[in-house]
Motif scaffolding. Sequence first.
Motif, PDB file in Angstrom:
ATOM      1  N   GLU A  32       0.797  -0.812  -0.143  1.00  0.00           N
ATOM      2  CA  GLU A  32      -0.415  -0.207  -0.165  1.00  0.00           C
ATOM      3  C   GLU A  32       1.399   1.436   0.106  1.00  0.00           C
ATOM      4  O   GLU A  32       1.803   1.138   0.785  1.00  0.00           O
ATOM      5  CB  GLU A  32      -0.793   0.373   1.516  1.00  0.00           C
ATOM      6  N   VAL A  33       0.947   2.611  -1.003  1.00  0.00           N
ATOM      7  CA  VAL A  33       0.722   3.557  -1.207  1.00  0.00           C
ATOM      8  C   VAL A  33       1.423   3.934   1.061  1.00  0.00           C
ATOM      9  O   VAL A  33      -0.681   4.807   0.665  1.00  0.00           O
ATOM     10  CB  VAL A  33       0.627   4.423  -1.683  1.00  0.00           C
ATOM     11  N   LEU A  36       3.388  10.574   0.056  1.00  0.00           N
ATOM     12  CA  LEU A  36       4.386  11.076  -0.925  1.00  0.00           C
ATOM     13  C   LEU A  36       5.165  12.374   0.048  1.00  0.00           C
ATOM     14  O   LEU A  36       4.614  13.380   0.694  1.00  0.00           O
ATOM     15  CB  LEU A  36       3.756  11.869  -2.352  1.00  0.00           C
ATOM     16  N   CYS A  99      -0.987   8.778   8.259  1.00  0.00           N
ATOM     17  CA  CYS A  99      -1.900  10.353   8.063  1.00  0.00           C
ATOM     18  C   CYS A  99      -2.178  10.991   8.727  1.00  0.00           C
ATOM     19  O   CYS A  99      -2.117  10.245   9.587  1.00  0.00           O
ATOM     20  CB  CYS A  99      -2.928   9.627   6.395  1.00  0.00           C
ATOM     21  N   CYS A 106      -1.938   7.891   3.272  1.00  0.00           N
ATOM     22  CA  CYS A 106      -3.118   9.234   2.928  1.00  0.00           C
ATOM     23  C   CYS A 106      -3.668   9.109   1.681  1.00  0.00           C
ATOM     24  O   CYS A 106      -4.486   9.849   1.695  1.00  0.00           O
ATOM     25  CB  CYS A 106      -1.277  10.375   2.890  1.00  0.00           C
ATOM     26  N   PHE A 107      -3.580   8.024   1.233  1.00  0.00           N
ATOM     27  CA  PHE A 107      -4.112   8.011  -0.027  1.00  0.00           C
ATOM     28  C   PHE A 107      -5.530   7.551  -0.011  1.00  0.00           C
ATOM     29  O   PHE A 107      -6.187   6.366  -0.279  1.00  0.00           O
ATOM     30  CB  PHE A 107      -3.598   6.931  -0.896  1.00  0.00           C
ATOM     31  N   TYR A 108      -6.370   8.167   1.253  1.00  0.00           N
ATOM     32  CA  TYR A 108      -7.444   6.434   1.899  1.00  0.00           C
ATOM     33  C   TYR A 108      -9.198   7.443   0.890  1.00  0.00           C
ATOM     34  O   TYR A 108      -9.974   6.672   1.586  1.00  0.00           O
ATOM     35  CB  TYR A 108      -7.841   7.543   3.287  1.00  0.00           C
ATOM     36  N   ARG A 109      -9.296   7.896  -0.104  1.00  0.00           N
ATOM     37  CA  ARG A 109      -9.972   8.290  -0.720  1.00  0.00           C
ATOM     38  C   ARG A 109      -9.976   7.617  -1.979  1.00  0.00           C
ATOM     39  O   ARG A 109      -8.998   8.301  -2.454  1.00  0.00           O
ATOM     40  CB  ARG A 109     -10.218   9.570  -0.744  1.00  0.00           C
ATOM     41  N   ARG A 110     -10.625   7.430  -2.861  1.00  0.00           N
ATOM     42  CA  ARG A 110     -10.007   6.504  -4.801  1.00  0.00           C
ATOM     43  C   ARG A 110     -11.654   7.772  -5.431  1.00  0.00           C
ATOM     44  O   ARG A 110     -12.559   8.452  -4.581  1.00  0.00           O
ATOM     45  CB  ARG A 110     -11.539   5.355  -4.760  1.00  0.00           C
ATOM     46  N   ASP A 119     -12.731   5.146   1.921  1.00  0.00           N
ATOM     47  CA  ASP A 119     -12.672   4.030   2.796  1.00  0.00           C
ATOM     48  C   ASP A 119     -13.376   3.513   4.108  1.00  0.00           C
ATOM     49  O   ASP A 119     -14.056   4.833   4.399  1.00  0.00           O
ATOM     50  CB  ASP A 119     -10.892   2.985   2.873  1.00  0.00           C
TER      51      ASP A 119
ATOM     52  N   ALA B  79      -7.786   4.419  -9.173  1.00  0.00           N
ATOM     53  CA  ALA B  79      -7.224   5.817  -9.189  1.00  0.00           C
ATOM     54  C   ALA B  79      -7.705   6.269  -7.214  1.00  0.00           C
ATOM     55  O   ALA B  79      -8.728   6.477  -7.257  1.00  0.00           O
ATOM     56  CB  ALA B  79      -7.283   6.857 -10.061  1.00  0.00           C
ATOM     57  N   ARG B  80      -6.251   6.879  -6.994  1.00  0.00           N
ATOM     58  CA  ARG B  80      -7.055   7.300  -5.582  1.00  0.00           C
ATOM     59  C   ARG B  80      -6.327   8.836  -5.608  1.00  0.00           C
ATOM     60  O   ARG B  80      -5.384   8.899  -5.925  1.00  0.00           O
ATOM     61  CB  ARG B  80      -6.467   6.044  -4.024  1.00  0.00           C
ATOM     62  N   ILE B  81      -6.579   9.910  -4.395  1.00  0.00           N
ATOM     63  CA  ILE B  81      -5.854  10.538  -4.093  1.00  0.00           C
ATOM     64  C   ILE B  81      -5.624  11.284  -2.301  1.00  0.00           C
ATOM     65  O   ILE B  81      -6.053  10.388  -1.850  1.00  0.00           O
ATOM     66  CB  ILE B  81      -6.534  12.095  -4.381  1.00  0.00           C
ATOM     67  N   ASP B  82      -4.050  11.945  -2.129  1.00  0.00           N
ATOM     68  CA  ASP B  82      -3.595  11.989  -1.124  1.00  0.00           C
ATOM     69  C   ASP B  82      -4.440  13.016   0.137  1.00  0.00           C
ATOM     70  O   ASP B  82      -5.131  13.984  -0.487  1.00  0.00           O
ATOM     71  CB  ASP B  82      -2.309  12.121  -0.518  1.00  0.00           C
ATOM     72  N   TRP B  89      -2.157   8.322  -6.521  1.00  0.00           N
ATOM     73  CA  TRP B  89      -2.225   7.063  -6.667  1.00  0.00           C
ATOM     74  C   TRP B  89      -2.789   6.033  -7.873  1.00  0.00           C
ATOM     75  O   TRP B  89      -3.696   5.520  -7.399  1.00  0.00           O
ATOM     76  CB  TRP B  89      -2.129   6.685  -5.613  1.00  0.00           C
TER      77      TRP B  89
END
Lengths: 120, 120
Positions: A32-33, A36, A99, A106-110, A119, B79-82, B89
């Motif tokens: 999992e990322v 950044l 996060c 930090c990438f908890y939204r799609r 999520d 596709a995800r965003i931070d 991502w």
Amino acid sequence: MTSSRETGPTLDPKYDAAGLITAVATDAATGEVLMLAHMNAEALAATMASGEATFWSRSRGRLWKKGETSGHVLRVVEARIDCDQDAVWLRVEPHGPACHTGARSCFYRRIKDGRLVADE
Amino acid sequence: MTSSRETGPTLDPKYDAAGLITAVATDAATGEVLMLAHMNAEALAATMASGEATFWSRSRGRLWKKGETSGHVLRVVEARIDCDQDAVWLRVEPHGPACHTGARSCFYRRIKDGRLVADE
């Protein structure tokens, strides 16, 4: 077209005009990322010496060890660099959520149909 | 401190002074980081519309669909965003090597004791 920076064994990061490269941290166990951030030469050196992810905070204008106040450090399992040496990939073992919102990543939204879906 | 950009459902990318956000692509199957690149609003829209990773090439100064000449496209699975919406991502299905050197990932070298060690 390739160059020695791209194929050779010499660590020679290509810092941008602000002296920074991009760093991405992934969970070494899950892929999992997590986040950044950016590194200057000092942050990269501190990361490699300490084994804990350390970045350059652009907003605070200072070196910033991830988790320095929260305790949610990112223990570095492996550090890799990309072909043109302007990005670093840290495979880490996270000690707590990465996060500041409390999310694991930090990438908890799609992104879906132009909106963001968090999520569960 | 959080804001609606950080927690809400509205896609509102925080483009930098050059109109760009950072994008990281990982292999959806393995979690391997394949490459890092940049997107402007047009590249993000093209990626979401086509389902194939499209970036803004800073060196060429134009939109650049990954694999447009090589055929090594990155099919977007998710596709995800931070949190602060300045990084995307992409979980992708790569059709061929992601790196122009022919490596599967641009991150084919590990940083070890101040030197770079290429994968076998």
